[in-house]
Design a protein around this motif. Structure first.
Motif, PDB file in Angstrom:
ATOM      1  N   LYS A  84       0.823  -1.205   0.000  1.00 45.05           N
ATOM      2  CA  LYS A  84       0.000   0.000   0.000  1.00 45.05           C
ATOM      3  C   LYS A  84       0.862   1.262   0.000  1.00 45.05           C
ATOM      4  O   LYS A  84       0.500   2.269  -0.612  1.00 45.05           O
ATOM      5  CB  LYS A  84      -0.933   0.005   1.212  1.00 45.05           C
ATOM      6  CG  LYS A  84      -2.092  -0.968   1.101  1.00 45.05           C
ATOM      7  CD  LYS A  84      -2.995  -0.872   2.320  1.00 45.05           C
ATOM      8  CE  LYS A  84      -4.223  -1.753   2.190  1.00 45.05           C
ATOM      9  NZ  LYS A  84      -5.096  -1.659   3.395  1.00 45.05           N
ATOM     10  N   GLN A  85       2.010   1.209   0.659  1.00 44.22           N
ATOM     11  CA  GLN A  85       2.882   2.381   0.697  1.00 44.22           C
ATOM     12  C   GLN A  85       3.442   2.700  -0.687  1.00 44.22           C
ATOM     13  O   GLN A  85       3.595   3.870  -1.051  1.00 44.22           O
ATOM     14  CB  GLN A  85       4.015   2.156   1.699  1.00 44.22           C
ATOM     15  CG  GLN A  85       3.538   2.118   3.139  1.00 44.22           C
ATOM     16  CD  GLN A  85       4.672   1.865   4.102  1.00 44.22           C
ATOM     17  OE1 GLN A  85       5.531   2.720   4.315  1.00 44.22           O
ATOM     18  NE2 GLN A  85       4.702   0.682   4.693  1.00 44.22           N
ATOM     19  N   GLU A  88       0.427   4.071  -2.846  1.00 42.94           N
ATOM     20  CA  GLU A  88      -0.071   5.389  -2.454  1.00 42.94           C
ATOM     21  C   GLU A  88       0.985   6.492  -2.502  1.00 42.94           C
ATOM     22  O   GLU A  88       0.668   7.662  -2.277  1.00 42.94           O
ATOM     23  CB  GLU A  88      -0.663   5.299  -1.039  1.00 42.94           C
ATOM     24  CG  GLU A  88      -1.882   4.388  -0.955  1.00 42.94           C
ATOM     25  CD  GLU A  88      -2.301   4.078   0.476  1.00 42.94           C
ATOM     26  OE1 GLU A  88      -1.627   4.601   1.415  1.00 42.94           O
ATOM     27  OE2 GLU A  88      -3.267   3.317   0.661  1.00 42.94           O
ATOM     28  N   ASN A  89       2.233   6.144  -2.794  1.00 43.57           N
ATOM     29  CA  ASN A  89       3.307   7.145  -2.804  1.00 43.57           C
ATOM     30  C   ASN A  89       3.185   8.049  -4.035  1.00 43.57           C
ATOM     31  O   ASN A  89       3.306   7.578  -5.169  1.00 43.57           O
ATOM     32  CB  ASN A  89       4.667   6.446  -2.810  1.00 43.57           C
ATOM     33  CG  ASN A  89       5.813   7.415  -2.581  1.00 43.57           C
ATOM     34  OD1 ASN A  89       5.792   8.556  -3.017  1.00 43.57           O
ATOM     35  ND2 ASN A  89       6.825   6.951  -1.874  1.00 43.57           N
ATOM     36  N   TYR A 151      -3.173  -6.340  -5.275  1.00 40.61           N
ATOM     37  CA  TYR A 151      -2.314  -5.169  -5.123  1.00 40.61           C
ATOM     38  C   TYR A 151      -1.071  -5.258  -6.006  1.00 40.61           C
ATOM     39  O   TYR A 151      -0.445  -4.240  -6.287  1.00 40.61           O
ATOM     40  CB  TYR A 151      -1.889  -5.006  -3.662  1.00 40.61           C
ATOM     41  CG  TYR A 151      -2.978  -4.487  -2.749  1.00 40.61           C
ATOM     42  CD1 TYR A 151      -3.649  -3.305  -3.037  1.00 40.61           C
ATOM     43  CD2 TYR A 151      -3.333  -5.172  -1.588  1.00 40.61           C
ATOM     44  CE1 TYR A 151      -4.650  -2.826  -2.203  1.00 40.61           C
ATOM     45  CE2 TYR A 151      -4.326  -4.706  -0.747  1.00 40.61           C
ATOM     46  CZ  TYR A 151      -4.982  -3.527  -1.058  1.00 40.61           C
ATOM     47  OH  TYR A 151      -5.977  -3.049  -0.233  1.00 40.61           O
ATOM     48  N   GLU A 215     -10.224   0.009  -6.978  1.00 33.85           N
ATOM     49  CA  GLU A 215      -9.475   1.098  -6.362  1.00 33.85           C
ATOM     50  C   GLU A 215      -8.046   1.188  -6.893  1.00 33.85           C
ATOM     51  O   GLU A 215      -7.497   2.286  -7.045  1.00 33.85           O
ATOM     52  CB  GLU A 215      -9.441   0.925  -4.838  1.00 33.85           C
ATOM     53  CG  GLU A 215     -10.745   1.268  -4.141  1.00 33.85           C
ATOM     54  CD  GLU A 215     -10.681   1.003  -2.648  1.00 33.85           C
ATOM     55  OE1 GLU A 215      -9.651   0.435  -2.188  1.00 33.85           O
ATOM     56  OE2 GLU A 215     -11.630   1.351  -1.933  1.00 33.85           O
ATOM     57  N   LYS A 219      -2.948   1.260 -10.713  1.00 34.65           N
ATOM     58  CA  LYS A 219      -2.032   1.662  -9.644  1.00 34.65           C
ATOM     59  C   LYS A 219      -1.472   0.474  -8.861  1.00 34.65           C
ATOM     60  O   LYS A 219      -0.984   0.646  -7.746  1.00 34.65           O
ATOM     61  CB  LYS A 219      -2.743   2.613  -8.679  1.00 34.65           C
ATOM     62  CG  LYS A 219      -3.228   3.908  -9.304  1.00 34.65           C
ATOM     63  CD  LYS A 219      -3.838   4.837  -8.267  1.00 34.65           C
ATOM     64  CE  LYS A 219      -5.098   4.239  -7.657  1.00 34.65           C
ATOM     65  NZ  LYS A 219      -5.726   5.152  -6.672  1.00 34.65           N
TER      66      LYS A 219
END
Length: 321
Positions: A84-85, A88-89, A151, A215, A219
């Motif tokens: 997630k990091q 979301e970066n 992810y 979502e 990405k």
């Protein structure tokens, strides 16, 4: 009492912090005054943690089986935390990407190296008995592992490889999800119907999976890699880290499960089904799944030989003399 300058400076900073948030610093200081000291066992909720192992049978080795799976899920949580990091970066760079991938690889290395506990750390006789009390639960139902997949890569890369060429980015997430590879592992080979294991899993997690897939569309880790500037994207260490992560999840992790399955479920010509009712010989081998999170980083020969050599030489006892 004389207040040291460094303490006075910290008090001023705290006062500014609480003033900006509309809070009264004095009330927080009272809280610190009356609060008890934190202990290790309270910080990690040790008593609660140790109360979560609730075996279904009296067989001692079920405690090993249950605890190991709980530990695995905690590592999965850490892996998702790192993913997630990256996702979301807003200012992603190759060095940052590499650092997060190395953490993920390290977590999977621990899981892979420790899987010997599942292969040799339980008595086969006990396992074959206590597993019957766990029906229809199955490791197949690990939602966090599926989240790691979502992810990591676009859903089209997770479609069953036999029909993958029929799908693309133009298909909706829902269409792709209906044809995802692991659903094949939840089909009864005799009837062609969905097993209860798969039905339970779909009912519980389909909305969440679809939400996550939508979502992170564009990405995922793969998407973030592809969007990097050429100078960052071509970083050899980044490419190597992505390849190592890919093979760790989609080859080595599966091979460990095959090793455990052969030890506990394979008995000569008779193969015991997994608790979910699926034939693990048809589902687990990475050479059958052919899942890669980052397909462009592997050449055609590597894709063709995906996980085959190790399976054939180490675990496929049917082909041994």
């Amino acid at each position: 009492m004389e207040i040291k300058p460094e303490i006075a400076e910290r008090i001023e900073l705290l006062e500014e912090k609480f003033r900006n948030s509309g809070q009264d610093m004095g009330s927080y200081l009272d809280g610190l005054l009356y609060d008890r000291y934190l202990t290790y066992w309270d910080y990690i909720s040790l008593d609660t943690l140790l109360s979560l192992q609730k075996p279904e049978t009296h067989f001692p080795d079920e405690e090993i089986f249950l605890t190991y799976h709980q530990i695995t899920e905690l590592y999965f949580k850490l892996i998702i935390h790192e993913q997630k990091q990256v996702i979301e970066n807003p200012n992603l760079t190759a060095p940052y990407f590499i650092e997060k991938l190395n953490r993920i690889i390290r977590y999977f290395r621990v899981l892979i190296n420790s899987f010997d506990i599942m292969i040799k750390g339980m008595e086969r006789e006990q396992f074959l008995k206590f597993r019957m009390a766990l029906l229809p639960a199955s490791g197949f139902q690990s939602a966090q592992f599926r989240m790691i997949e979502f992810y990591s890569t676009p859903v089209e890369n997770l479609v069953d490889h036999k029909i993958r060429k029929n799908f693309s980015l133009n298909n909706s997430i829902e269409e792709l999800f209906e044809n995802i590879y692991w659903k094949k592992g939840g089909i009864d080979l005799k009837t062609g119907e969905k097993t209860l294991t798969l039905k339970q899993f779909e009912k519980r997690y389909t909305p969440r999976f679809l939400r996550i897939a939508n979502e992170v569309k564009g990405k995922t880790l793969y998407g973030r890699y592809q969007a990097l500037a050429a100078s960052e994207k071509n970083n050899p260490k980044l490419i190597e880290a992505l390849r190592t992560f890919d093979s760790s999840v989609n080859v080595n992790w599966l091979l460990m499960h095959i090793g455990a399955a052969y030890r506990h479920l394979d008995h000569g010509k008779k193969t015991v089904k997994a608790t979910g009712g699926t034939n693990w010989k048809e589902f687990l081998p990475p050479g059958f799944q052919k899942i890669s999170f980052f397909p462009e980083l592997w050449n055609e020969e590597e894709h063709e030989e995906w996980g085959k050599e190790w399976v054939n030489h180490m675990f496929n006892i049917e082909n041994k003399n």
